[in-house]
Design a protein around this motif. Structure first.
Motif, PDB file in Angstrom:
ATOM      1  N   VAL A 269       0.852  -1.187   0.000  1.00  3.54           N
ATOM      2  CA  VAL A 269       0.000   0.000   0.000  1.00  3.54           C
ATOM      3  C   VAL A 269       0.887   1.236   0.000  1.00  3.54           C
ATOM      4  O   VAL A 269       1.922   1.257   0.684  1.00  3.54           O
ATOM      5  CB  VAL A 269      -0.923  -0.004   1.236  1.00  3.54           C
ATOM      6  CG1 VAL A 269      -1.768   1.251   1.288  1.00  3.54           C
ATOM      7  CG2 VAL A 269      -1.806  -1.254   1.229  1.00  3.54           C
ATOM      8  N   SER A 270       0.479   2.256  -0.752  1.00  9.12           N
ATOM      9  CA  SER A 270       1.352   3.420  -0.911  1.00  9.12           C
ATOM     10  C   SER A 270       1.599   4.156   0.402  1.00  9.12           C
ATOM     11  O   SER A 270       2.680   4.700   0.617  1.00  9.12           O
ATOM     12  CB  SER A 270       0.767   4.379  -1.947  1.00  9.12           C
ATOM     13  OG  SER A 270      -0.513   4.815  -1.547  1.00  9.12           O
ATOM     14  N   MET A 271       0.606   4.178   1.279  1.00 15.73           N
ATOM     15  CA  MET A 271       0.776   4.837   2.573  1.00 15.73           C
ATOM     16  C   MET A 271       1.282   3.786   3.560  1.00 15.73           C
ATOM     17  O   MET A 271       0.543   2.874   3.955  1.00 15.73           O
ATOM     18  CB  MET A 271      -0.529   5.433   3.067  1.00 15.73           C
ATOM     19  CG  MET A 271      -0.363   6.337   4.279  1.00 15.73           C
ATOM     20  SD  MET A 271      -1.922   6.993   4.889  1.00 15.73           S
ATOM     21  CE  MET A 271      -2.544   7.816   3.441  1.00 15.73           C
ATOM     22  N   ASN A 272       2.532   3.913   3.950  1.00 14.91           N
ATOM     23  CA  ASN A 272       3.111   2.899   4.835  1.00 14.91           C
ATOM     24  C   ASN A 272       4.282   3.481   5.615  1.00 14.91           C
ATOM     25  O   ASN A 272       4.707   4.621   5.388  1.00 14.91           O
ATOM     26  CB  ASN A 272       3.577   1.683   4.016  1.00 14.91           C
ATOM     27  CG  ASN A 272       4.618   2.032   2.973  1.00 14.91           C
ATOM     28  OD1 ASN A 272       5.667   2.601   3.290  1.00 14.91           O
ATOM     29  ND2 ASN A 272       4.363   1.693   1.714  1.00 14.91           N
TER      30      ASN A 272
ATOM     31  N   SER B 289       5.907   7.072   4.752  1.00 13.49           N
ATOM     32  CA  SER B 289       5.686   7.586   3.403  1.00 13.49           C
ATOM     33  C   SER B 289       5.160   9.015   3.427  1.00 13.49           C
ATOM     34  O   SER B 289       5.211   9.726   2.429  1.00 13.49           O
ATOM     35  CB  SER B 289       4.695   6.691   2.656  1.00 13.49           C
ATOM     36  OG  SER B 289       3.467   6.633   3.342  1.00 13.49           O
ATOM     37  N   ARG B 290       4.624   9.423   4.579  1.00 12.46           N
ATOM     38  CA  ARG B 290       4.056  10.762   4.699  1.00 12.46           C
ATOM     39  C   ARG B 290       4.916  11.690   5.548  1.00 12.46           C
ATOM     40  O   ARG B 290       4.549  12.843   5.775  1.00 12.46           O
ATOM     41  CB  ARG B 290       2.658  10.679   5.323  1.00 12.46           C
ATOM     42  CG  ARG B 290       1.610  10.081   4.400  1.00 12.46           C
ATOM     43  CD  ARG B 290       1.291  11.002   3.236  1.00 12.46           C
ATOM     44  NE  ARG B 290       0.177  10.537   2.429  1.00 12.46           N
ATOM     45  CZ  ARG B 290      -1.078  10.924   2.581  1.00 12.46           C
ATOM     46  NH1 ARG B 290      -1.390  11.774   3.542  1.00 12.46           N
ATOM     47  NH2 ARG B 290      -2.001  10.470   1.784  1.00 12.46           N
TER      48      ARG B 290
ATOM     49  N   SER C 176      10.229   5.036  -2.576  1.00 12.26           N
ATOM     50  CA  SER C 176       8.843   4.585  -2.517  1.00 12.26           C
ATOM     51  C   SER C 176       8.373   4.009  -3.849  1.00 12.26           C
ATOM     52  O   SER C 176       7.552   3.099  -3.878  1.00 12.26           O
ATOM     53  CB  SER C 176       7.936   5.750  -2.092  1.00 12.26           C
ATOM     54  OG  SER C 176       8.248   6.165  -0.769  1.00 12.26           O
ATOM     55  N   ALA C 177       8.888   4.527  -4.944  1.00 17.62           N
ATOM     56  CA  ALA C 177       8.480   4.030  -6.259  1.00 17.62           C
ATOM     57  C   ALA C 177       8.873   2.560  -6.445  1.00 17.62           C
ATOM     58  O   ALA C 177       8.196   1.809  -7.149  1.00 17.62           O
ATOM     59  CB  ALA C 177       9.097   4.883  -7.357  1.00 17.62           C
TER      60      ALA C 177
ATOM     61  N   ASN D  26       9.470   0.562  -3.705  1.00 16.15           N
ATOM     62  CA  ASN D  26       9.158  -0.129  -2.440  1.00 16.15           C
ATOM     63  C   ASN D  26      10.422  -0.637  -1.758  1.00 16.15           C
ATOM     64  O   ASN D  26      10.492  -1.782  -1.299  1.00 16.15           O
ATOM     65  CB  ASN D  26       8.186  -1.293  -2.672  1.00 16.15           C
ATOM     66  CG  ASN D  26       6.833  -0.822  -3.151  1.00 16.15           C
ATOM     67  OD1 ASN D  26       6.353   0.240  -2.760  1.00 16.15           O
ATOM     68  ND2 ASN D  26       6.218  -1.613  -4.011  1.00 16.15           N
TER      69      ASN D  26
ATOM     70  N   GLN E 274       1.524  -1.249   7.211  1.00 20.16           N
ATOM     71  CA  GLN E 274       0.528  -0.603   6.373  1.00 20.16           C
ATOM     72  C   GLN E 274      -0.849  -1.039   6.827  1.00 20.16           C
ATOM     73  O   GLN E 274      -0.961  -1.801   7.805  1.00 20.16           O
ATOM     74  CB  GLN E 274       0.767  -0.955   4.897  1.00 20.16           C
ATOM     75  CG  GLN E 274       0.742  -2.441   4.608  1.00 20.16           C
ATOM     76  CD  GLN E 274       1.084  -2.748   3.155  1.00 20.16           C
ATOM     77  OE1 GLN E 274       1.966  -2.150   2.558  1.00 20.16           O
ATOM     78  NE2 GLN E 274       0.370  -3.700   2.583  1.00 20.16           N
TER      79      GLN E 274
END
Length: 114
Positions: A28-31, A52-53, A72-73, A75, A98
């Motif tokens: 998941v992108s938000m992790n 990630s944020r 992040s791209a 992982n 995540q």
């Protein structure tokens, strides 16, 4: 989600190592990706994490010596370890947290010894 860590090994005190970890599967992108370590007879403890944020966060024992980064791209998460000490000797695990859960890599041994 699967994680594959690499880069551990034997290094002399004062030396450097770079750990890498790649996550695959349902990422998941938000992790939060990070590194933990485990000394013999003890529980796993956080070394450094990177949301990630947000930015990185470090255990006091490694501040100024270790640097966590992430791509992040792809992982991926990295741990650049400088000025290594014998007390850094441990098994290092990468982790991703995540919405679907917390996942661990297989661990990589880091040994700091002359």
């Amino acid at each position: 989600v699967q994680l594959q860590a690499s880069g551990g090994g034997l290094v002399q005190p004062g030396g450097s190592l770079r750990l890498s970890c790649v996550a695959s599967g349902n990422v998941v992108s938000m992790n939060v990706m990070g590194w933990y370590r485990q000394f013999p007879g003890e529980q796993r403890k956080v070394v450094a994490i990177f949301s990630s944020r947000g930015g990185p966060d470090y255990a006091d024992s490694v501040k100024g010596r270790f640097t966590i980064s992430r791509d992040s791209a792809k992982n991926m998460v990295f741990l650049q370890m400088e000025s290594l000490k014998p007390e850094d000797t441990a098994i290092y695990y990468c982790n991703i947290w995540q919405s679907t859960g917390s996942y661990w890599g297989q661990g990589t041994q880091v040994t700091v010894s002359s």
